[in-house]
Design an enzyme around this catalytic site. Structure first.
Site, PDB file in Angstrom:
ATOM      1  N   SER A  80       5.056  28.222 -37.388  1.00 28.22           N
ATOM      2  CA  SER A  80       4.998  26.794 -37.722  1.00 28.22           C
ATOM      3  C   SER A  80       3.617  26.413 -38.224  1.00 28.22           C
ATOM      4  O   SER A  80       2.606  27.008 -37.820  1.00 28.22           O
ATOM      5  CB  SER A  80       5.332  25.968 -36.479  1.00 28.22           C
ATOM      6  N   TYR A  91       4.107  23.598 -28.069  1.00 32.32           N
ATOM      7  CA  TYR A  91       4.950  24.144 -29.136  1.00 32.32           C
ATOM      8  C   TYR A  91       4.122  25.035 -30.058  1.00 32.32           C
ATOM      9  O   TYR A  91       4.486  26.175 -30.357  1.00 32.32           O
ATOM     10  CB  TYR A  91       5.585  22.998 -29.929  1.00 32.32           C
TER      11      TYR A  91
END
Length: 334
Positions: A137, A162
């Protein structure tokens, strides 16, 4: 000069997270080209499961698609999946998504993104594959000031759990490549949007609220930039990589990471204005400060992607949002 192997349609490919947003679009593209795809997903209720089943219903129309329901954190389920199938290529897109949710529910991220990815790596070690691709990501870049974000930049300071789990995936993949020779490619996705997208993402949630006449929340008073990337561009980029595992580096390791982004960040307020035009309706807006874990900007340097594959995402925010709104209105009959 770009040089790469085209997609070999005789390959058997595992797509984890096949009922998810990017997993669905990638699976559909591969199935349309005649590739045999096995989809794996736990259909969790992080967002509307009806949307996940709607995606699956489209995939299940293809004879070359098989769906297996299971959880990446269940090692036995993953091991059985690999022992019952001989996968040539694995694309791990299953993950617990979302930056803000990782602050409320960290456990889900460790189970899915760390333990789940470990189980995939172990399965690839015990059942060798030609190439493992996995979702990382843009969030791994944290709040760095330098732009555009390059895969050579320091990403040792993630500002959300995350992001930390995604960085851990890259480290784990490198280690497994070094120790066991697993060729792996990490994909740092940048703010993906499009039809059948995730309801928790701005594109979807803003559209829903604007059409209902509800107020949308705009963080950091709208002073944020995102490298919005249309999903068709993302899956085309992944398709180009599938049959091109990384070459061994000077240490003999076969692990690499790419940015896949539009290379064209848009100001959040321009995104909202473009969406309003596509919807033909003005949004009610509430301006708020920056949220914990959020970053000011994302901006992908995709030079390596262009050099290796001659490919660069090209869908403009105007075209992409128009396509999304067209899908949304048809899907929800509004």
């Amino acid at each position: 000069m770009a040089s790469y192997n085209a997609l070999d349609t005789t390959k058997k490919i595992l797509v984890t997270g096949a009922a998810g947003f990017i997993g669905f679009h990638l699976s559909k593209l591969l199935l349309q080209k005649g590739v045999t795809v096995v989809g794996f997903d736990n259909i969790n209720d992080y967002y509307d499961v009806n949307l996940k089943y709607a995606r699956l219903a489209i995939l299940e129309k293809f004879e070359n698609f098989t769906f297996v329901k299971g959880d990446l954190a269940d090692k036995t389920a993953v091991d059985n999946l690999f022992s019952e199938n001989k996968f040539d290529i694995v694309v791990n897109l299953a993950a617990q998504a979302g930056v803000r949710y990782s602050i409320e529910n960290p456990q889900a991220y460790i189970e899915s993104n760390v333990i789940g990815f470990f189980n995939i790596l172990e399965a690839c070690r015990n059942n060798p594959v030609e190439h493992l691709l996995y979702a990382s990501s843009s969030s791994v870049y944290g709040n760095q000031q330098k732009t555009p974000f390059s895969t050579d930049d320091d990403v040792s300071k993630p500002i959300s759990l995350y992001a930390a789990t995604k960085k851990s995936n890259e480290l784990m993949a490198y280690t497994y490549s070094h120790l066991y020779g697993i060729p792996s490619t990490g994909l740092r996705f940048f703010t993906v949007y499009g039809p059948y997208g995730r309801p928790d993402m701005a594109c979807f949630s803003f559209t829903e609220k604007i059409l209902k006449g509800e107020t949308i929340k705009i963080f950091n008073n709208g002073d944020m930039y995102r490298d919005f990337t249309y999903v068709d561009d993302i899956v085309k980029g992944v398709e180009n990589m599938l049959c091109n595992p990384p070459e061994a580096d000077e240490n003999g390791d076969r692990a690499t990471v790419y940015n896949i982004g539009n290379n064209s960040p848009e100001k959040l307020m321009y995104f909202v204005e473009t969406l309003e035009k596509a919807l033909g309706k003005t949004a009610k807006k509430e301006f708020l400060p920056m949220q914990p874990g959020d970053v000011y900007q994302t901006y992908a340097d995709v030079t390596p992607l262009i050099e290796k594959y001659g490919f660069k995402p090209s869908t403009s925010i105007e075209d992409g949002l128009a396509k999304f709104v067209e899908w949304y209105k048809e899907y929800y009959n509004v």
